[in-house]
Structures are given as C-alpha cells and as structure tokens.
Design an enzyme around this catalytic site. Structure first.
Site, PDB file in Angstrom:
ATOM      1  N   GLU A  43      18.319   2.179  16.417  1.00  0.00           N
ATOM      2  CA  GLU A  43      17.631   3.434  16.746  1.00  0.00           C
ATOM      3  C   GLU A  43      17.597   3.559  18.272  1.00  0.00           C
ATOM      4  OE1 GLU A  43      13.873   3.493  14.695  1.00  0.00           O
ATOM      5  OE2 GLU A  43      14.843   3.216  12.750  1.00  0.00           O
ATOM      6  N   ARG A  80       0.824  -1.224   0.000  1.00  0.00           N
ATOM      7  CA  ARG A  80       0.000   0.000   0.000  1.00  0.00           C
ATOM      8  C   ARG A  80       0.848   1.260   0.000  1.00  0.00           C
ATOM      9  NH1 ARG A  80      -2.925  -3.748   3.901  1.00  0.00           N
ATOM     10  NH2 ARG A  80      -0.894  -3.609   4.871  1.00  0.00           N
ATOM     11  N   ILE A  81       1.921   1.294   0.821  1.00  0.00           N
ATOM     12  CA  ILE A  81       2.738   2.522   0.883  1.00  0.00           C
ATOM     13  C   ILE A  81       3.599   2.639  -0.377  1.00  0.00           C
ATOM     14  CG2 ILE A  81       4.370   3.894   2.219  1.00  0.00           C
ATOM     15  CD1 ILE A  81       3.539   2.290   4.712  1.00  0.00           C
ATOM     16  N   ARG A 114       7.612  -9.644  -3.678  1.00  0.00           N
ATOM     17  CA  ARG A 114       7.604 -11.109  -3.712  1.00  0.00           C
ATOM     18  C   ARG A 114       7.073 -11.623  -5.052  1.00  0.00           C
ATOM     19  NH1 ARG A 114       5.794 -11.641   2.316  1.00  0.00           N
ATOM     20  NH2 ARG A 114       4.536 -10.007   1.432  1.00  0.00           N
ATOM     21  N   SER A 115       6.076 -10.892  -5.597  1.00  0.00           N
ATOM     22  CA  SER A 115       5.566 -11.298  -6.904  1.00  0.00           C
ATOM     23  C   SER A 115       5.095 -10.060  -7.661  1.00  0.00           C
ATOM     24  CB  SER A 115       4.400 -12.277  -6.741  1.00  0.00           C
ATOM     25  OG  SER A 115       3.409 -11.682  -5.943  1.00  0.00           O
ATOM     26  N   HIS A 161      13.070   8.537  12.314  1.00  0.00           N
ATOM     27  CA  HIS A 161      11.929   7.598  12.209  1.00  0.00           C
ATOM     28  C   HIS A 161      10.600   8.345  12.404  1.00  0.00           C
ATOM     29  CE1 HIS A 161      10.699   3.117  12.724  1.00  0.00           C
ATOM     30  NE2 HIS A 161       9.723   3.823  12.166  1.00  0.00           N
ATOM     31  N   ARG A 178      12.586  -0.246   7.303  1.00  0.00           N
ATOM     32  CA  ARG A 178      13.225  -0.587   8.576  1.00  0.00           C
ATOM     33  C   ARG A 178      14.732  -0.549   8.343  1.00  0.00           C
ATOM     34  NH1 ARG A 178       9.220   0.441  10.797  1.00  0.00           N
ATOM     35  NH2 ARG A 178       7.883  -0.861  12.100  1.00  0.00           N
TER      36      ARG A 178
HETATM   37  C1  8YV Z   1       6.046   4.348  14.047  1.00  0.00           C
HETATM   38  C2  8YV Z   1       6.313   2.581  12.143  1.00  0.00           C
HETATM   39  O1  8YV Z   1       7.350   4.637  14.302  1.00  0.00           O
HETATM   40  O2  8YV Z   1       4.115   2.005  11.530  1.00  0.00           O
HETATM   41  C3  8YV Z   1       5.275   1.638  11.659  1.00  0.00           C
HETATM   42  O3  8YV Z   1       5.618   0.488  11.354  1.00  0.00           O
HETATM   43  O4  8YV Z   1       7.455   2.308  12.099  1.00  0.00           O
HETATM   44  C4  8YV Z   1       5.917   3.926  12.619  1.00  0.00           C
HETATM   45  O5  8YV Z   1       4.779   4.381  12.053  1.00  0.00           O
HETATM   46  C5  8YV Z   1       5.511   3.589  15.198  1.00  0.00           C
HETATM   47  O6  8YV Z   1       4.909   2.398  14.873  1.00  0.00           O
HETATM   48  C6  8YV Z   1       4.603   4.382  16.073  1.00  0.00           C
HETATM   49  O7  8YV Z   1       4.136   3.616  17.157  1.00  0.00           O
END
Ligand code: 8YV
Length: 312
Positions: free
Chosen positions: A258, A151-152, A172-173, A276, A229
């Site tokens: 982090e 989605r992102i 993956r596909s 982040h 990540r």
């Molecule tokens: C936030 C994230 O840092 O959604 C995620 O996977 O890494 C970030 O949106 C975090 O989850 C906020 O709690």
C-alpha cells in the site's frame, strides 16, 4: 512539563489533534534523527497507526519507553514480543470500528457481484439509452466463508444472516457459542463456499494464508473479499487466478504494497478496489483517536490501560 511522544509514522489528523491538547508530538523521523533528538531519553510513549512499523530498533532508541498506543485494531507492524521484553505495553483500538469494517465487507461483496462500479460508470457514460447492462450475480443466499471469527468477523456474519447466507468460518479454534459451521482448514472452507471473506489479523501467522491452492478450491464461481491485511493473500497468485478464471472476482480494501497494488489489479473488470478505508468514517476515526489517546492519558495518570493487546 509537557511529555513528548514519538509518532512512529504520519498519524491520523484526529489523533494528532487529540494528542496535541496535552502532549508535544515529534516525528516521524529517521533512526539517526531520533538518536540525536534532545528528548529521546525522556520519551515514554510511541503513538502509531494500524499500518505503522514499530521495530525493535525504534523501541531500543527510547530507554524510558513504557507504551506503544496504536490507533487501529491491527498491530502487525509492532514487534510486540520485543515490547514485552522491554517491559512496554501495547494498546490498540478494538470494537469501535467493528460496524464500519463489517459494512465495507458487505459493500465489497455487493459491489463485486452486482457490478456496482460498472453500473455507475455505465449510467455516467450515457450508455443506458443505448441498451441494457449485462446481468450480474446474486449475492443473497450465497454460501459465505469467513476467515477469522473475531469481533469484526462476527459483525460480518450478523449482517450476512440478513442476506440469507449460510455461514461457515475458519479460525484458530471453534467458537462453541456461535451458530456457524467451523471448518479447521482454509482450503476445505474455500471449497465449500461461494464468497470467501478475510478478516483475520496480519503478521507472520497468516502470511499468504490464501495461496493458489485456496483460490483453486474456491473455484470459478467463487469470489474473495479482503478487509484484513494485504499480506494474508498471495497477491501474485490472486492476479493469476483472476486472469485465468480460477475464481470469479475479488473485492479488495487492503494490499500487499500500500498504496501501490499490483498494476494488473488496476485494470481487471472482475475486481473492485478501495484504498484501505474499512474504518474510514468521521465517527469511527474519531472514536479510534479518542481511544488511542485515552490509553496514553491513562498511562500518564498511572491508571490501568483501557485496551491492551491480548499478548500484554
Ligand atoms: C486504519 C486498520 O487503516 O484498524 C486497523 O487495523 O487497518 C485501519 O482501521 C488505520 O489503523 C488508521 O490509523
């Protein structure tokens, strides 16, 4: 009776506020403190953030565990296999953060190529009156490679289309409904693009997916942007590639350690860093807190969960 929930790690204040209207929230605490806690055997829910670690040992300390609700789309810190074995569900917060994370990916692409932080500092330091800033690199029209077309990834691609960027991706596909070029191998993808953007889940399956060979394939005019990540990139190999001109630059929102990125990254001129903050806007963090809370409310109401992770 007010149910007691366990916080796996310090939770976002918006999540805590939403939870405290209905629940008593304890933790985070050590394993020993949890084992000694009077409510331990009654706790059905662990509340967590995207970066929280929820290992098997935490789950096994809670005999009544039914749900792990993550406020975050990523849940690589949760041992989902063990949760399933224990008969517990895991939920996360997809979709509500797509826009913000995609916006930040574009912002980092622009920042690193147009050297926005350096330009900002140049004006602030009073350098402008003394002469011009060196020319930057054009982003529009650059060939974009996206690692992870969920989605992102699609939200990033949609924005990049407005910048006239030809788009290829690896996942993956292949996704037959998308008008972008699928490249199965990440090294082959890197060799075909100028800007490589990472938005794939973390965890063992993608650990150090971007290594020295991928960076070499990206090449001396290539840039990398990571909003996924930190574990997806071999950060030591990235530092070396940035120091030796193997790639041109990097925009990084996430790091292997982090909140302490490798010190070398802090001083490099061809790197833009953010702490982040992909989803860190008022509106989005509120929507994430509300969704993570809604999943917990549904659990206690005996209703189907709104956003279980795909494995569940
Ligand atoms: C936030 C994230 O840092 O959604 C995620 O996977 O890494 C970030 O949106 C975090 O989850 C906020 O709690």
């Amino acid at each position: 009776m007010t149910p007691t929930l366990l916080a796996a790690s310090p939770l976002n204040p918006l999540f805590v506020k939403a939870l405290q209207t209905k629940y008593s929230v304890i933790g985070p605490m050590s394993h020993d403190a949890l084992m000694a806690h009077p409510d331990r055997e009654l706790i059905e829910v662990i509340a967590a953030g995207g970066e929280s670690k929820v290992p098997a040992s935490m789950m096994d300390a809670l005999p009544a565990l039914k749900l792990i609700s993550v406020m975050g789309v990523g849940y690589d810190g949760v041992d989902v296999g063990h949760a399933i074995q224990r008969g517990a569900m895991v939920t996360h917060t997809p979709n509500v953060l797509n826009d913000d994370v995609a916006d930040l990916a574009i912002a980092l692409m622009l920042s690193v190529t147009r050297r926005i932080p350096q330009a900002h500092q140049f004006v602030r330091a009073g350098e402008w009156a003394k002469g011009g800033l060196p020319l930057a690199t054009k982003l529009s029209g650059m060939r974009l490679g996206i690692v992870g077309m969920g989605r992102i990834g699609q939200a990033i691609a949609h924005r990049a289309e407005a910048f006239g960027m030809p788009i290829a991706y690896t996942a993956r596909s292949a996704k037959s409904n998308l008008p972008y070029t699928f490249v199965a191998d990440i090294e082959a993808l890197a060799s075909q693009v100028d800007m490589l953007t990472l938005i794939t889940p973390g965890g063992a399956g993608t650990h150090h997916m971007v290594n020295a060979a991928v960076l070499k394939a990206l090449g001396p005019k290539g840039y990398i942007v990571n909003v996924a990540r930190g574990s997806v990139i071999d950060e030591a190999a990235l530092v070396e590639a940035l120091q030796t001109g193997v790639i041109a630059g990097a925009g990084l929102d996430v790091f292997e350690n982090e909140p302490t990125p490798l010190p070398a990254l802090l001083t490099m001129d061809n790197v833009v860093l953010t702490p982040h903050v992909g989803s860190a806007t008022d509106a989005t963090r509120q929507a994430m807190a509300d969704l993570a809370t809604a999943n917990i409310n549904r659990h206690f109401a005996g209703e189907p969960l709104e956003t279980p992770v795909p494995e569940c």
